[in-house]
Design a protein around this motif. Structure first.
Motif, PDB file in Angstrom:
ATOM      1  N   HIS A  93       0.824  -1.208   0.000  1.00 37.96           N
ATOM      2  CA  HIS A  93       0.000   0.000   0.000  1.00 37.96           C
ATOM      3  C   HIS A  93       0.859   1.260   0.000  1.00 37.96           C
ATOM      4  O   HIS A  93       2.071   1.220   0.281  1.00 37.96           O
ATOM      5  CB  HIS A  93      -0.968   0.000   1.189  1.00 37.96           C
ATOM      6  N   CYS A 121       4.151   2.707   2.491  1.00 33.79           N
ATOM      7  CA  CYS A 121       4.616   1.621   3.370  1.00 33.79           C
ATOM      8  C   CYS A 121       6.113   1.365   3.208  1.00 33.79           C
ATOM      9  O   CYS A 121       6.651   0.453   3.833  1.00 33.79           O
ATOM     10  CB  CYS A 121       3.820   0.334   3.125  1.00 33.79           C
ATOM     11  N   LEU A 174       1.372   1.292  10.110  1.00 38.52           N
ATOM     12  CA  LEU A 174       0.052   1.320   9.462  1.00 38.52           C
ATOM     13  C   LEU A 174      -0.587  -0.056   9.362  1.00 38.52           C
ATOM     14  O   LEU A 174      -1.812  -0.177   9.338  1.00 38.52           O
ATOM     15  CB  LEU A 174       0.182   1.924   8.060  1.00 38.52           C
ATOM     16  N   LYS A 218      -3.757  -2.319   5.115  1.00 34.85           N
ATOM     17  CA  LYS A 218      -4.710  -1.307   4.658  1.00 34.85           C
ATOM     18  C   LYS A 218      -5.530  -1.875   3.499  1.00 34.85           C
ATOM     19  O   LYS A 218      -5.315  -3.010   3.066  1.00 34.85           O
ATOM     20  CB  LYS A 218      -3.972  -0.037   4.191  1.00 34.85           C
ATOM     21  N   GLY A 219      -6.461  -1.060   2.998  1.00 39.79           N
ATOM     22  CA  GLY A 219      -7.318  -1.514   1.901  1.00 39.79           C
ATOM     23  C   GLY A 219      -6.530  -1.967   0.686  1.00 39.79           C
ATOM     24  O   GLY A 219      -6.783  -3.032   0.110  1.00 39.79           O
ATOM     25  N   GLN A 220      -5.539  -1.140   0.288  1.00 38.36           N
ATOM     26  CA  GLN A 220      -4.740  -1.515  -0.886  1.00 38.36           C
ATOM     27  C   GLN A 220      -3.951  -2.792  -0.635  1.00 38.36           C
ATOM     28  O   GLN A 220      -3.727  -3.581  -1.551  1.00 38.36           O
ATOM     29  CB  GLN A 220      -3.768  -0.389  -1.271  1.00 38.36           C
ATOM     30  N   THR A 221      -3.501  -3.004   0.619  1.00 38.04           N
ATOM     31  CA  THR A 221      -2.747  -4.221   0.949  1.00 38.04           C
ATOM     32  C   THR A 221      -3.562  -5.451   0.579  1.00 38.04           C
ATOM     33  O   THR A 221      -3.051  -6.415   0.008  1.00 38.04           O
ATOM     34  CB  THR A 221      -2.432  -4.277   2.468  1.00 38.04           C
ATOM     35  N   GLU A 239      -2.520  -8.997  11.937  1.00 35.32           N
ATOM     36  CA  GLU A 239      -3.376  -8.463  10.869  1.00 35.32           C
ATOM     37  C   GLU A 239      -3.183  -9.242   9.566  1.00 35.32           C
ATOM     38  O   GLU A 239      -4.157  -9.483   8.832  1.00 35.32           O
ATOM     39  CB  GLU A 239      -3.082  -6.971  10.649  1.00 35.32           C
ATOM     40  N   GLN A 262      -6.343 -11.060   7.813  1.00 35.01           N
ATOM     41  CA  GLN A 262      -6.956 -10.384   6.671  1.00 35.01           C
ATOM     42  C   GLN A 262      -6.409 -10.749   5.298  1.00 35.01           C
ATOM     43  O   GLN A 262      -7.053 -10.436   4.287  1.00 35.01           O
ATOM     44  CB  GLN A 262      -6.811  -8.859   6.855  1.00 35.01           C
ATOM     45  N   THR A 296     -13.567   5.130  -2.304  1.00 30.79           N
ATOM     46  CA  THR A 296     -12.277   4.958  -1.619  1.00 30.79           C
ATOM     47  C   THR A 296     -12.358   5.481  -0.194  1.00 30.79           C
ATOM     48  O   THR A 296     -11.889   4.847   0.754  1.00 30.79           O
ATOM     49  CB  THR A 296     -11.163   5.701  -2.390  1.00 30.79           C
ATOM     50  N   GLY A 335     -12.015   2.836   2.920  1.00 34.31           N
ATOM     51  CA  GLY A 335     -10.593   2.829   3.257  1.00 34.31           C
ATOM     52  C   GLY A 335      -9.728   2.259   2.148  1.00 34.31           C
ATOM     53  O   GLY A 335      -8.680   1.659   2.403  1.00 34.31           O
ATOM     54  N   LEU A 385     -10.516  -0.174   0.099  1.00 36.57           N
ATOM     55  CA  LEU A 385     -10.752  -1.592  -0.177  1.00 36.57           C
ATOM     56  C   LEU A 385     -11.783  -1.810  -1.279  1.00 36.57           C
ATOM     57  O   LEU A 385     -11.752  -2.798  -1.994  1.00 36.57           O
ATOM     58  CB  LEU A 385     -11.196  -2.303   1.106  1.00 36.57           C
TER      59      LEU A 385
END
Length: 687
Positions: free
Chosen positions: A15, A18, A107, A110-113, A147, A151, A653, A657, A659
């Motif tokens: 993301h 990072c 962080l 995240k959504g992009q991750t 996390e 996820q 977005t 977040g 995703l």
């Protein structure tokens, strides 16, 4: 020629913010490829070198470099982490043999991750996880691991355990070798071997037990030995780990603080020791274009040459730079065959890409990421091969654009602007240029507002022309709801020959999509045959200009039923005006309404976001047509007026977040609700 077992090609993904580019910088510096450790924040990075990247402190394009470490050649692609440039990452993960997946220690996921993890899982791409920014305040290794497990669709196993965190991040324990390494001072990236701190012995034993168990579970022989003896040797552990990584059953976890160049040496070792070479990956499959049969190319020097183009870069001085990944064989000389275009292409020089620089090379083999300049026919997605062994690889499908702006040149140099945009379309397949017929606007479509803002900045810098973006007009239409019979009479006398045209028409609505249906019902000669097409033309022109708010009128049946003419004063022009007058009057009597375009929208969001997204759709006058599930995602199918979702890319977005994702396409036209129609008509009158 390099032994392909000693080659690695890796996409660094993660993301935004990072630490991907900082990690790439530290890798190049520690490997001796660059002589200073550049910084993203100060604009001195070897990987983020375009003006837009430096100004915004983000990666916008895939950036390429390479280095040698312990006699291994590693090709590196640093990918963007922002949603606006997701396609760059998508294409990189499709051509690389493995990925370095970076996750910030502060962080976390995240959504992009999650999106990037889905790319990796879909392709079963081997990956190595790197918990970055361990030196930052609030860095939390255990939280990041938790996390990841909760996820992401990967199975993380810790092989590098941090010694300390934040200001006290001072070393790493290698779980496989059961040795500790403290970072040398001065940012060299080097380490000094030492004993494992006493307070960490229990944790190290726990992580080693977990590592052995995870590796053993991927192999029948290893699990049998582990259950019997409760132990695996270092050699068994390494061999089992390599095999499990190559099949994407395990993702090893490492740690770093790239801006301080901490952890880099051990990380470079892990890449060559654990990540697969091209020889460890399955053969590349494609189609023989002559007989449509499935064929494959083994990653071998002895195979015939094959490659796929996955990136094109436009440069106003060097011309077009074409970047491809070699799957098989050796490329040398000055020609190859483009099997997608069925043509041979001549090139001048092969180049290794090193940030903004290029290094000439004579030949390349499997696994290489390479570039050539000034090709005439070849574009992104094309397959290259030896003409005696034809193969076309599956197409690289870009993400579809979801946001559009009206585009124009600020200083009126439209020709230069659109010539520049056309060059950028070759570089970025997610861009689309189109013309909206109803409004006359030229539209540029992309993945998000930042995507298009940066396009404008690039065009100004590279080609010296300013591109202006504005919210596009909604292509409303008008139609009628009832029937009417009216007269249109044009009579004008101003000395000499006058003008006379008189017609009666009946109008009524017809099926959507019919446009204008004209019927000549004249009996006898009340209007001579030569004047009747003029009535139709007058009606057609009036429909194009609109009656209610200046938008085109559609789906009308107009029947010419009666009229009169004058032997001297009648003309085609007079009857055209009469037809126009009749239509305008009849449309008012038949009850005009405003129509708006309705879009089909498919939204993919996490289960936690469904309520917010549904509520937001209701506020946009949307209608939910149905829902589906796709693993951890919910897919919402809805219909929403175009006017309500012109900024939806940004809004979704924000709601999810990062995703959520969506796609849209035109569905149909519907009547605009009364109060909203009044506002549109009033605004149109002011214009």
């Amino acid at each position: 020629m390099q032994d392909i077992n000693m080659v690695r090609n890796i996409a660094i993904v993660g993301h935004g913010n990072c630490g991907k580019t900082s990690l790439a910088e530290a890798m190049l510096y520690t490997a001796g490829k660059i002589n200073r450790l550049g910084q993203v924040d100060s604009g001195t990075s070897a990987m983020d070198y375009e003006e837009e990247e430096i100004n915004r402190n983000i990666s916008i394009n895939n950036s390429f470099h390479n280095y040698i470490w312990k006699k291994h050649q590693v090709f590196l692609i640093d990918t963007p982490g922002d949603d606006n440039f997701l396609n760059e990452t998508l294409f990189a993960t499709k051509v690389c043999d493995s990925a370095v997946f970076t996750i910030g220690a502060v962080l976390g996921v995240k959504g992009q991750t999650i999106k990037f993890a889905d790319f990796i899982a879909e392709r079963k791409l081997p990956c190595l996880l790197n918990i970055t920014k361990m030196d930052r305040e609030r860095a939390n290794f255990e939280k990041a691991i938790d996390e990841i497990k909760a996820q992401l669709p990967v199975n993380p196993v810790v092989i590098h355990l941090p010694i300390g965190a934040e200001d006290n991040f001072r070393g790493i324990v290698d779980i496989i070798r059961q040795k500790a390494y403290l970072f040398n001072e001065g940012g060299s990236g080097k380490v000094t071997e030492t004993d494992i701190p006493a307070e960490m012995l229990d944790d190290v034993e726990m992580y080693r037990e977990s590592l052995m168990e995870s590796v053993a579970e991927t192999d029948d022989e290893l699990i049998e030995k582990f259950l019997e003896e409760g132990e695996l040797t270092k050699e068994e552990l390494l061999a089992g780990l390599r095999k499990a990584i190559a099949t994407s059953e395990i993702a090893p976890v490492t740690v770093s603080a790239a801006t301080l160049n901490k952890g880099t040496e051990l990380f470079l070792n892990a890449i060559i020791e654990l990540m697969p070479s091209p020889a460890d990956r399955p053969a590349a499959e494609g189609i023989n274009p002559e007989n449509e049969e499935i064929v494959s190319r083994e990653p071998s020097l002895d195979e015939k040459f094959s490659a796929i183009v996955f990136k094109t870069m436009a440069d106003p001085y060097a011309g077009r730079l074409t970047i491809f990944r070699v799957y098989s064989g050796v490329l040398s000389g000055d020609t190859f065959y483009n099997s997608s275009k069925k043509t041979s292409e001549r090139f001048g020089q092969l180049y290794l890409l090193e940030g903004k620089d290029q290094k000439p090379v004579d030949s390349v083999g499997p696994g290489s990421i390479i570039a050539v300049a000034k090709l005439k026919e070849t574009v992104t997605g094309d397959s290259l091969c030896d003409p005696s062994a034809l193969i076309v690889f599956p197409e690289l499908e870009p993400l579809k654009p979801v946001i559009s702006f009206a585009v124009s040149a600020k200083q009126g140099d439209e020709e230069k602007l659109f010539s520049s945009i056309t060059k950028m379309l070759d570089e970025d397949l997610t861009l689309k240029l189109s013309r909206e017929q109803n409004t006359g606007e030229v539209l540029i479509s992309g993945v998000g507002p930042i995507h298009l803002e940066i396009l404008a900045s690039k065009i100004k810098r590279k080609y010296g022309v300013e591109m202006e973006l504005s919210r596009p007009k909604v292509p409303y239409k008008e139609t009628i709801k009832g029937k009417a019979r009216v007269q249109g009479k044009h009579k004008k006398q101003s000395g000499g020959r006058g003008q006379y045209g008189d017609c009666w028409i009946e109008i009524e609505p017809v099926e959507s999509g019919s446009g204008l249906v004209f019927e000549d019902k004249i009996v006898g000669g009340v209007i001579p045959q030569q004047y009747r097409p003029a009535v139709e033309k007058g009606i057609q022109e009036a429909m194009e200009k609109g009656v209610l708010a200046g938008y085109p009128v559609v789906d009308i049946k107009a029947s010419l039923v009666d009229g009169s003419f004058h032997n001297v004063d009648s003309s085609e022009m007079a009857f055209k005006i009469a037809g126009s007058l009749a239509f305008k009057k009849g449309a008012q009597e038949a009850g005009l309404v405003l129509l708006e375009p309705i879009m089909d929208i498919t939204i993919k969001v996490g289960k936690d976001n469904v309520g917010d997204v549904m509520g937001d759709l209701n506020s946009r006058r949307g209608k939910v047509m149905g829902m589906d599930s796709d693993g951890k995602y919910e897919i919402i199918n809805a219909q929403v007026p175009m006017a309500e979702i012109q900024t939806y890319a940004t809004d979704l977005t924000s709601m999810t977040g990062g995703l959520g994702s969506f796609s849209i396409k035109f569905s149909h036209y519907e009547e605009v609700p009364g109060m909203i129609a009044e506002k549109i008509i009033a605004a149109s009158s002011q214009e």
